[in-house]
Scaffold this motif. Structure first.
Motif, PDB file in Angstrom:
ATOM      1  N   PRO A 316       0.817  -1.210   0.000  1.00 26.94           N
ATOM      2  CA  PRO A 316       0.000   0.000   0.000  1.00 26.94           C
ATOM      3  C   PRO A 316       0.850   1.259   0.000  1.00 26.94           C
ATOM      4  O   PRO A 316       2.021   1.247   0.408  1.00 26.94           O
ATOM      5  N   ARG A 317       0.254   2.340  -0.478  1.00 33.67           N
ATOM      6  CA  ARG A 317       0.953   3.617  -0.436  1.00 33.67           C
ATOM      7  C   ARG A 317       1.237   4.004   1.007  1.00 33.67           C
ATOM      8  O   ARG A 317       0.456   3.704   1.907  1.00 33.67           O
ATOM      9  N   PHE A 549       7.938  19.027   5.252  1.00 32.12           N
ATOM     10  CA  PHE A 549       8.363  17.944   4.365  1.00 32.12           C
ATOM     11  C   PHE A 549       7.181  17.144   3.836  1.00 32.12           C
ATOM     12  O   PHE A 549       7.230  16.608   2.730  1.00 32.12           O
ATOM     13  N   LEU A 550       6.101  17.082   4.602  1.00 36.94           N
ATOM     14  CA  LEU A 550       4.898  16.416   4.111  1.00 36.94           C
ATOM     15  C   LEU A 550       4.319  17.168   2.918  1.00 36.94           C
ATOM     16  O   LEU A 550       3.849  16.568   1.948  1.00 36.94           O
ATOM     17  N   ALA A 551       4.358  18.494   2.990  1.00 35.48           N
ATOM     18  CA  ALA A 551       3.872  19.296   1.865  1.00 35.48           C
ATOM     19  C   ALA A 551       4.776  19.118   0.647  1.00 35.48           C
ATOM     20  O   ALA A 551       4.304  19.066  -0.494  1.00 35.48           O
ATOM     21  N   THR A 557       1.685  10.984  -3.429  1.00 37.02           N
ATOM     22  CA  THR A 557       2.464   9.817  -3.016  1.00 37.02           C
ATOM     23  C   THR A 557       2.095   9.320  -1.629  1.00 37.02           C
ATOM     24  O   THR A 557       2.629   8.318  -1.180  1.00 37.02           O
ATOM     25  N   LEU A 558       1.194  10.013  -0.923  1.00 33.79           N
ATOM     26  CA  LEU A 558       0.822   9.632   0.435  1.00 33.79           C
ATOM     27  C   LEU A 558      -0.678   9.491   0.558  1.00 33.79           C
ATOM     28  O   LEU A 558      -1.437  10.233  -0.059  1.00 33.79           O
ATOM     29  N   ARG A 595      -8.964   6.975   2.236  1.00 35.54           N
ATOM     30  CA  ARG A 595      -8.395   6.242   3.363  1.00 35.54           C
ATOM     31  C   ARG A 595      -7.256   5.336   2.910  1.00 35.54           C
ATOM     32  O   ARG A 595      -7.274   4.809   1.809  1.00 35.54           O
ATOM     33  N   GLY A 596      -6.267   5.142   3.860  1.00 31.78           N
ATOM     34  CA  GLY A 596      -5.167   4.236   3.569  1.00 31.78           C
ATOM     35  C   GLY A 596      -5.438   2.885   4.144  1.00 31.78           C
ATOM     36  O   GLY A 596      -6.366   2.664   4.873  1.00 31.78           O
TER      37      GLY A 596
END
Length: 596
Positions: A316-317, A549-551, A557-558, A595-596
């Motif tokens: 999974p991503r 860093f999330l931005a 990709t997340l 959702r992941g």
């Protein structure tokens, strides 16, 4: 011939690196691309073909453990006699060898540590800094020396002082420290490199002898060399081109200690006749994880574009989750890990990584609450643990007596006599830690080759201890991002991806933020199959925001866990107390990705 084909099983670029034996060679090796394999197989191939005499080869690593791993892998390839050492070990050996002949006396002794000597030096000039300040002054001395600066140059480079000491008093303390050290005829860690370099520069016959002894040099983690180490390397190599360097600029995480990736990035400029080989085929991580890593480093100097050897993503991503506070974050991570264990993952396949040691306490407690045993990386070395030392001594003693049972039964009986049980104690205490250590020894015995004797087994344990080749414990690993470098796990959780933690609050300049970005990259690329990222608002007066860093990675990709946070900018949502207590993410915010 070594008896093992060093060219077997290599991919195309690895094969190119291993078979390029002459001239200056720079291997740009991305995370998970097999750099240690390339280093050792290249040396073995050189020995096989007669291009290298093993005793004329020096392989330089940055830690004693890494040097031990190189020696172990070379032994497995049938190569004996290569000097696999750290810069400091090699320099110290040369000083001890040549110093008596040059001076008629033994080499100065190494001091135990800077802080105690600094305290005496400070007392001598009427200063009373606290221990924390002394540690920071010691770090400044190390930085000054590895960057090859004088005290006056240090003052100009760092004019703000240290702790409560103005820079003038810091400089006075540097001078007092050097005077006292000289009076006691001692050398500190950095002096070993400085003295060796000075000896090679001042004594041409010594430099000639060293260059005759070692004809071929390989340097691992070349992105982390300091100016002082680079100068020493140049003196070792001389005007010959028999040098191979291996590194990755995106994994430069020790700039604060003097590491300078420019030596790697500018290698081709300094050696226009050299060969540069890029290793970008990653054999560790699924494509979804590499998408995150590549997105974070996009456009950075020297960044490599990693491609998974497994092809398209099969896992999974990676997922990002936002929590209300640190306790909820720790509980959420522990709940995810408990679920992974229930689904069949082994505890040793899972790691939780974070920026600062202080983050480990809440994570340890949350895991213990879920009955999950964990080990904090960076504590006592495995073979220095009292229960391990006791077990090795008992096994050694048993090896001199005639065996009445099988090898494996004898190992098990010895461990039982020391407290080993079939069933583990509860997680989260010293008894469980001791049980895990003894269990690791038993697993080593169970995996020993057929026909292994008890004496041979204990000899192997002592060799592992010398090389710092520690066995895997059957526990979840907790580690700082710095300590995790060079390691890998199938399942990785990175905690604390919030402003003030990653990047750390005192990283304010462009260069410091860039180093924090590389640190996050190192953490991401430790993961093989699954990766989860998390952050929390915290309980301070000023709520934390999600890491920049999330931005930079971006939502493409997340995934966001349960809609608690967007990948690019996780939303601040309160969540119910019951959800926080159970470690579940906060309820969904508007506009969250799937959702992941």
């Amino acid at each position: 011939m070594t008896g093992v084909d060093p060219l077997a099983g290599l991919d195309e670029r690895q094969l190119e690196a291993v078979t390029t034996l002459r001239g200056p060679v720079c291997v740009l090796a991305g995370a998970g691309t097999g750099k240690t394999r390339v280093i050792t197989h290249r040396i073995a191939h050189g020995v096989d073909t007669g291009a290298y005499s093993p005793r004329r080869v020096m392989a330089v690593a940055f830690t004693t453990k890494a040097a031990g791993e190189l020696r172990g892998r070379l032994r497995a390839l049938g190569v004996q006699g290569v000097a696999a050492r750290t810069f400091h070990a090699a320099a110290l050996a040369q000083l001890n060898h040549f110093w008596p002949a040059l001076t008629g006396d033994s080499a100065p002794s190494l001091i135990d540590g800077k802080v105690r000597l600094l305290a005496h030096a400070a007392d001598g000039i009427g200063l009373r800094p606290d221990t924390a300040t002394l540690r920071d002054v010691a770090a400044g001395i190390e930085w000054r020396k590895v960057t090859m600066r004088s005290i006056e140059q240090y003052v100009r480079a760092r004019p703000d002082g240290v702790g409560g000491l103005p820079v003038e008093q810091v400089a006075d303390l540097h001078r007092a420290y050097e005077r006292l050290k000289d009076q006691r005829r001692g050398l500190d860690f950095e002096d070993v490199l400085l003295a060796c370099a000075g000896m090679l520069e001042a004594e041409p016959h010594v430099a000639k002898a060293v260059r005759e002894q070692y004809r071929h040099f390989t340097v691992d983690e070349y992105q982390d060399v300091s100016p002082l180490q680079q100068r020493l390397l140049e003196l070792w190599v001389g005007d010959r081109g028999e040098l191979c360097v291996v590194g990755d600029a995106s994994q430069t995480i020790y700039s604060f200690a003097g590491a300078d990736s420019r030596f790697l990035l500018e290698f081709a400029h300094r050696h226009p006749d050299g060969t540069v080989i890029r290793l970008e085929r990653n054999h560790r991580s699924d494509a979804a994880i590499l998408d995150v890593a590549n997105a974070l480093m996009r456009g950075r100097p020297g960044a490599l574009q990693l491609v998974s050897a497994r092809g398209e993503a099969t896992s999974p991503r990676p997922v990002v989750t936002g929590y209300e506070d640190d306790e909820a974050e720790a509980a959420g991570i522990a709940a995810r890990i408990a679920a992974q264990l229930a689904e069949g993952a082994a505890a040793r396949e899972i790691a939780v990584l974070y920026r600062a040691h202080a983050q480990s306490g809440a994570l340890l407690q949350a895991l213990a609450d879920h009955g999950v045993a964990a080990t904090v990386l960076g504590g006592a070395r495995f073979f220095d643990l009292p229960e391990v030392r006791q077990a090795v001594m008992a096994l050694r003693a048993a090896s001199v007596a005639p065996l009445e049972t099988s090898f494996l039964d004898t190992v098990r009986d010895v461990l039982r006599s020391l407290g080993y049980t079939d069933d583990p104690p509860p997680a989260g205490g010293a008894l469980r830690d001791a049980w895990e250590a003894r269990t690791a020894l038993l697993r080593l015995a169970e995996s020993a080759p057929p026909g292994t004797s008890l004496r041979g087994f204990t000899d192997a344990l002592l060799a592992r201890a010398q090389d710092q080749h520690e066995p895997e414990l059957g526990t979840v690993t907790l580690s700082t991002l710095h300590a995790a470098k060079g390691l890998e796990w199938p399942h990785v959780h990175i905690a604390g991806l919030a402003e003030g933690l990653l990047p750390i609050s005192y990283a304010t300049t462009f260069e410091q933020i860039d180093e924090e970005r590389r640190l996050a990259y190192v953490g991401i690329t430790r993961a093989g199959r699954t990766l989860s990222l998390s952050w929390s608002r915290g309980r301070g007066r000023v709520a934390r925001s999600p890491s920049r860093f999330l931005a930079e990675i971006g939502s493409r990709t997340l995934d966001a866990a349960h809609g608690s946070a967007t990948a690019a900018a996780p939303r601040r949502t309160s969540g119910s107390p019951s959800a926080r207590a159970a470690g579940r993410p906060s309820p969904a915010g508007r506009g969250a990705p799937r959702r992941g």
